[in-house]
Design a protein around this motif. Sequence first.
Motif, PDB file in Angstrom:
ATOM      1  N   PHE A 278       0.844  -1.112  -0.082  1.00 32.85           N
ATOM      2  CA  PHE A 278      -0.380  -0.014  -0.030  1.00 32.85           C
ATOM      3  C   PHE A 278       0.837   0.457  -0.211  1.00 32.85           C
ATOM      4  O   PHE A 278       2.235   1.188   0.689  1.00 32.85           O
ATOM      5  CB  PHE A 278      -1.048   0.356   1.414  1.00 32.85           C
ATOM      6  N   ARG A 279      -0.123   2.413  -0.468  1.00 36.74           N
ATOM      7  CA  ARG A 279       1.085   3.799  -0.058  1.00 36.74           C
ATOM      8  C   ARG A 279       0.813   4.352   0.972  1.00 36.74           C
ATOM      9  O   ARG A 279      -0.695   4.354   1.515  1.00 36.74           O
ATOM     10  CB  ARG A 279       0.809   4.371  -1.077  1.00 36.74           C
ATOM     11  N   LEU A 280       1.477   4.981   1.767  1.00 42.98           N
ATOM     12  CA  LEU A 280       1.447   5.838   3.495  1.00 42.98           C
ATOM     13  C   LEU A 280       0.112   6.577   2.237  1.00 42.98           C
ATOM     14  O   LEU A 280       0.196   7.334   1.422  1.00 42.98           O
ATOM     15  CB  LEU A 280       2.290   6.350   3.376  1.00 42.98           C
ATOM     16  N   ALA A 283      -1.026  11.454   6.055  1.00 45.21           N
ATOM     17  CA  ALA A 283      -0.842  11.969   7.417  1.00 45.21           C
ATOM     18  C   ALA A 283       0.353  11.319   7.802  1.00 45.21           C
ATOM     19  O   ALA A 283       0.995  11.570   8.687  1.00 45.21           O
ATOM     20  CB  ALA A 283      -2.464  11.340   8.427  1.00 45.21           C
ATOM     21  N   GLN A 284       0.089   9.600   7.068  1.00 39.84           N
ATOM     22  CA  GLN A 284       1.595   8.869   7.507  1.00 39.84           C
ATOM     23  C   GLN A 284       2.218   9.804   6.794  1.00 39.84           C
ATOM     24  O   GLN A 284       4.091   9.800   7.553  1.00 39.84           O
ATOM     25  CB  GLN A 284       1.108   7.094   7.298  1.00 39.84           C
ATOM     26  N   VAL A 285       2.157  10.483   5.662  1.00 37.80           N
ATOM     27  CA  VAL A 285       3.891  11.035   5.189  1.00 37.80           C
ATOM     28  C   VAL A 285       3.845  12.179   6.049  1.00 37.80           C
ATOM     29  O   VAL A 285       5.238  12.204   6.376  1.00 37.80           O
ATOM     30  CB  VAL A 285       3.420  10.966   4.219  1.00 37.80           C
ATOM     31  N   VAL A 309      -7.161   3.440  16.473  1.00 38.14           N
ATOM     32  CA  VAL A 309      -7.000   2.555  16.461  1.00 38.14           C
ATOM     33  C   VAL A 309      -6.880   2.115  14.170  1.00 38.14           C
ATOM     34  O   VAL A 309      -8.110   2.757  14.246  1.00 38.14           O
ATOM     35  CB  VAL A 309      -8.176   1.652  16.726  1.00 38.14           C
ATOM     36  N   GLY A 310      -6.083   1.693  14.109  1.00 34.18           N
ATOM     37  CA  GLY A 310      -6.140   1.180  12.791  1.00 34.18           C
ATOM     38  C   GLY A 310      -5.780   2.679  12.019  1.00 34.18           C
ATOM     39  O   GLY A 310      -5.228   2.042  10.216  1.00 34.18           O
ATOM     40  N   SER A 311      -4.813   3.175  12.226  1.00 34.84           N
ATOM     41  CA  SER A 311      -4.476   4.449  11.469  1.00 34.84           C
ATOM     42  C   SER A 311      -3.299   4.466  11.087  1.00 34.84           C
ATOM     43  O   SER A 311      -2.889   4.491   9.654  1.00 34.84           O
ATOM     44  CB  SER A 311      -4.051   5.876  12.230  1.00 34.84           C
ATOM     45  N   GLY A 312      -2.825   2.696  10.968  1.00 31.80           N
ATOM     46  CA  GLY A 312      -1.093   2.574  10.561  1.00 31.80           C
ATOM     47  C   GLY A 312      -0.064   2.780  11.291  1.00 31.80           C
ATOM     48  O   GLY A 312       0.572   3.527  10.949  1.00 31.80           O
ATOM     49  N   LYS A 313      -0.087   3.401  12.525  1.00 32.86           N
ATOM     50  CA  LYS A 313       1.365   3.618  13.774  1.00 32.86           C
ATOM     51  C   LYS A 313       2.417   2.495  12.619  1.00 32.86           C
ATOM     52  O   LYS A 313       3.829   3.135  13.255  1.00 32.86           O
ATOM     53  CB  LYS A 313       1.386   3.830  14.660  1.00 32.86           C
ATOM     54  N   THR A 314       1.951   1.537  12.542  1.00 37.12           N
ATOM     55  CA  THR A 314       3.413   0.795  12.624  1.00 37.12           C
ATOM     56  C   THR A 314       4.084   0.446  12.246  1.00 37.12           C
ATOM     57  O   THR A 314       6.185   0.278  11.947  1.00 37.12           O
ATOM     58  CB  THR A 314       2.709  -0.953  12.699  1.00 37.12           C
ATOM     59  N   VAL A 315       3.424   1.151  10.588  1.00 33.76           N
ATOM     60  CA  VAL A 315       4.283   0.891   9.287  1.00 33.76           C
ATOM     61  C   VAL A 315       6.205   2.042   9.449  1.00 33.76           C
ATOM     62  O   VAL A 315       6.470   2.506   9.334  1.00 33.76           O
ATOM     63  CB  VAL A 315       3.605   1.136   8.281  1.00 33.76           C
ATOM     64  N   GLY A 472     -10.304   2.531   2.132  1.00 34.95           N
ATOM     65  CA  GLY A 472     -10.558   1.290   1.422  1.00 34.95           C
ATOM     66  C   GLY A 472     -11.622  -0.076   2.968  1.00 34.95           C
ATOM     67  O   GLY A 472     -11.655  -0.893   3.191  1.00 34.95           O
ATOM     68  N   ARG A 473     -11.281   0.432   3.925  1.00 34.14           N
ATOM     69  CA  ARG A 473     -11.848   0.658   5.229  1.00 34.14           C
ATOM     70  C   ARG A 473     -13.848   0.490   4.992  1.00 34.14           C
ATOM     71  O   ARG A 473     -13.688   1.954   4.772  1.00 34.14           O
ATOM     72  CB  ARG A 473     -11.020   1.458   6.636  1.00 34.14           C
ATOM     73  N   THR A 474     -14.174  -0.155   5.751  1.00 35.88           N
ATOM     74  CA  THR A 474     -15.470  -0.304   5.827  1.00 35.88           C
ATOM     75  C   THR A 474     -15.757   0.080   6.981  1.00 35.88           C
ATOM     76  O   THR A 474     -15.139  -0.171   8.160  1.00 35.88           O
ATOM     77  CB  THR A 474     -16.099  -0.755   5.482  1.00 35.88           C
ATOM     78  N   VAL A 574      -3.790  -5.514  18.372  1.00 38.49           N
ATOM     79  CA  VAL A 574      -4.451  -7.262  17.644  1.00 38.49           C
ATOM     80  C   VAL A 574      -5.137  -6.472  16.177  1.00 38.49           C
ATOM     81  O   VAL A 574      -5.651  -5.422  15.694  1.00 38.49           O
ATOM     82  CB  VAL A 574      -4.759  -7.941  18.210  1.00 38.49           C
ATOM     83  N   ASP A 575      -3.850  -7.149  15.062  1.00 35.43           N
ATOM     84  CA  ASP A 575      -4.529  -7.207  12.946  1.00 35.43           C
ATOM     85  C   ASP A 575      -4.008  -7.954  12.510  1.00 35.43           C
ATOM     86  O   ASP A 575      -3.815  -8.946  12.704  1.00 35.43           O
ATOM     87  CB  ASP A 575      -3.277  -5.749  12.571  1.00 35.43           C
ATOM     88  N   VAL A 576      -6.189  -8.451  12.906  1.00 35.81           N
ATOM     89  CA  VAL A 576      -6.004  -9.722  11.610  1.00 35.81           C
ATOM     90  C   VAL A 576      -7.705  -8.789  11.039  1.00 35.81           C
ATOM     91  O   VAL A 576      -8.865  -8.890  10.875  1.00 35.81           O
ATOM     92  CB  VAL A 576      -7.112 -10.789  12.653  1.00 35.81           C
TER      93      VAL A 576
HETATM   94  P1  ADP Z   1      -2.548   1.108  14.474  1.00 27.97           P
HETATM   95  O1  ADP Z   1      -1.918   2.508  13.829  1.00 27.97           O
HETATM   96  O2  ADP Z   1      -3.246   1.106  14.760  1.00 27.97           O
HETATM   97  O3  ADP Z   1      -1.234   0.343  14.851  1.00 27.97           O
HETATM   98  P2  ADP Z   1      -1.654  -0.840  12.139  1.00 27.97           P
HETATM   99  O4  ADP Z   1      -0.441  -0.454  12.545  1.00 27.97           O
HETATM  100  O5  ADP Z   1      -1.591  -2.361  13.192  1.00 27.97           O
HETATM  101  O6  ADP Z   1      -2.800   0.085  13.501  1.00 27.97           O
HETATM  102  O7  ADP Z   1      -2.309  -0.956  10.746  1.00 27.97           O
HETATM  103  C1  ADP Z   1      -3.250  -1.501  11.035  1.00 27.97           C
HETATM  104  C2  ADP Z   1      -3.835  -1.814   9.389  1.00 27.97           C
HETATM  105  O8  ADP Z   1      -3.927  -1.186   7.905  1.00 27.97           O
HETATM  106  C3  ADP Z   1      -2.543  -3.053   9.179  1.00 27.97           C
HETATM  107  O9  ADP Z   1      -2.703  -4.381   8.599  1.00 27.97           O
HETATM  108  C4  ADP Z   1      -1.968  -2.052   8.199  1.00 27.97           C
HETATM  109  O10 ADP Z   1      -1.056  -2.974   7.685  1.00 27.97           O
HETATM  110  C5  ADP Z   1      -2.604  -1.674   7.354  1.00 27.97           C
HETATM  111  N1  ADP Z   1      -2.153  -0.491   6.788  1.00 27.97           N
HETATM  112  C6  ADP Z   1      -1.560   0.425   7.177  1.00 27.97           C
HETATM  113  N2  ADP Z   1      -0.658   1.536   6.657  1.00 27.97           N
HETATM  114  C7  ADP Z   1      -1.919   1.972   5.714  1.00 27.97           C
HETATM  115  C8  ADP Z   1      -2.158   2.384   4.581  1.00 27.97           C
HETATM  116  N3  ADP Z   1      -1.448   3.990   3.982  1.00 27.97           N
HETATM  117  N4  ADP Z   1      -2.514   1.988   3.307  1.00 27.97           N
HETATM  118  C9  ADP Z   1      -3.822   0.857   3.473  1.00 27.97           C
HETATM  119  N5  ADP Z   1      -3.143  -0.378   4.539  1.00 27.97           N
HETATM  120  C10 ADP Z   1      -2.417   0.420   5.626  1.00 27.97           C
END
Ligand code: ADP
Length: 710
Positions: A278-280, A283-285, A309-315, A472-474, A574-576
Amino acid sequence: MAKAVPAVSAKKSKGGGAASTAGARSAPFPTPASLRGKLAKLGLVTDFDLVLHLPLRYEDETRVTPIAEVRHGAPALVEGEILSSDVAYRPRRQLVLKVRDDSGLLFVRFLNFYPSHARSLAVGARVRLFGEVRPGFFGGEMVHPRFRVLRGSEPLADALTPVYPTTAGLPQAVLRQMVNEALDRADLSETLPEEVRDRMRLVPFADAVRALHRPAADADADALEGRTHSAWRRMKFDELLGQQLSMRLHYRARRRDRAPALAPAATLTARLLDGLPFRLTRAQVRVWNEIQHDLAEAHPMNRLLQGDVGSGKTVVAALAALRAVENGWQAAVMAPTEILAEQHHRKFAEWLEPLGVRVAWLAGGAGARERRQSLVAVAAGEVQVVVGTHALFQAKVEFARLALAIVDEQHRFGVRQRLALREKADRRRRTADASGYAPHQLMMSATPIPRTLSMSYYADLDVSVIDELPPGRTPVVTKLIADTRRDEVIRRIRDACREGGQAYWVCPLIEESEALELQTAIDTHARLAGELQGLAVGLVHGRLAPADKARVMDDFKAGRVQVLVATTVIEVGVDVPNASLMVIEHAERFGLAQLHQLRGRVGRGTAESACILLYQNPLSEGARARLRIIFEHVDGFRIAHEDLLLRGPGEYLGARQSGAPLLRFADLTLDADLLEAARTLAESMLDRHPDEAALHVRRWMSGRAELLRA
Ligand code: ADP
Ligand code: MG
């Protein structure tokens, strides 16, 4: 005025020794040993503590009300002549007076009295009485008023009488006297530049303090009690300023340390970005740029990364870790639970190992041999990224070249744990390792903190916010269903799983007993396994051995388990993505932040997701309010804001467990304008008026600074 109960003579309070117990803090006031414990219970050790011990309310003894005009239920001062004074024995022993003034007659009763009282309250004496008049058998009566037998014409009080928060065995009269003495002794000099005082229309500090402790007879008691008086405004501002100054000092101190400057090499980080499916988000950028910028500097970053939650902090964390690695340094990643640490380990291994980076796991549950090997590899610098629980920081882990420490879900670490961590970081800073470097720190939190709160309590950090969810999140549909309709919910789970979906079933939180909570989870699992025949139902809870926990989570991730029964261990991170249904049993027992976190576990894939909140009637008012908020809102910041309004900042921040209130006078929801001003002023004051700033911090923060930074 004396009180008709055994009172400690205020004079005695002067006699005690002035033993210093507070070290470098300003000198404690002279106190008899017998009172010291009681005063300490109120947090009163120094003169300045007494100065800041502000009255709860005031009593007006500055004017006499004619007996006929006294309003029932309201306290008043009356003056008259004793017509009769008798000891009665029914219904119990008591001293009964009849007091008369020009306007009427009043009955007065004392249930506790000494013979000396009875003697001084003799027929013919003139008395002044302060108390509440209630309708009695013979007309208005006062029970246990404060009294004073008049000899000649005695002047009335020229100030309102303050009533202080106190504790058993510490009479108001004593406290009043002590505060008065402290006011005379303490340094009440001005700390605010005049220009600021003028601009903000703030009264001088000494005036504010006196107005609060000794308000003039004509002072606006309502404004004083309601904390809207200009004197209160000044105290609130000073408190907020003290907090801001202390945090900014801390911030500046850390910036004086050296940290490895991590150049934006963009070798490994660029490859990670290229390889992601995926692309960042924008906000992530943005936050990644903020972090990169900090990491490139030669002093430690202290940044809080907030994102729902789910905003993509891990990456983003992975990118930061890689930035360290591509510069030849190590990074550590710490999570509050085994499950989360394990998950991070996998994610980091999945992303980083293909790039040739070695990732080790150092959670408490790792086998002893594995652990030892990892430790050696970390110390030798062979492993570049280490993931673990807080065991990682408690144990003696030696890093060859640690450049970055990442703390995920930092809000989950208790206040004390956070303090310990920070202290440890500070200690490490002072005794800096061989390289002389302190690591950069990135803290992450999914509990969105309302702006005012974070401005206040995280003022020593830089804050980045991911305010956008990946596309793409519903949206998750939230349903409130009474537990009498449990059958429907079971049917719904079966249908969802038949179509390839997966579900979480979260067991009730039982705050009183962990054992009971565990048992409930086991029972629920057994029951659901029976009700959902043909489906694989797994169970995960906090007491499971780490390996078993990992196995169940694995099975769930791989789809071998379709329904996962869990205690709140799954609350964080947890991410499933395939799990699209979440049922929370006894949702009314959960806090808002928890519900929001739990709900965030679903809606991560493309499937239509739902969160079913099962509740049991009858609902308390608080539970009803929480359920309504979680039903109406999906935005974490909005929910956090509502939560703050519902609970107040102390509880919101978990301050209760630390046993100390965070702000005593200012109210972040009401005094946001003052906070804003204090924040701006703090910076310029540190540069332009450092002496006043230092005095101000000493005044307000001594002994409290640690807690405020927690
Ligand atoms: P949190 O911020 O709650 O820690 P995560 O880092 O677990 O969130 O990310 C939630 C999900 O979204 C993961 O499956 C992750 O791979 C996915 N994700 C993160 N960044 C993006 C993005 N830019 N586009 C699509 N999916 C993403
Ligand atoms: Mg996370």
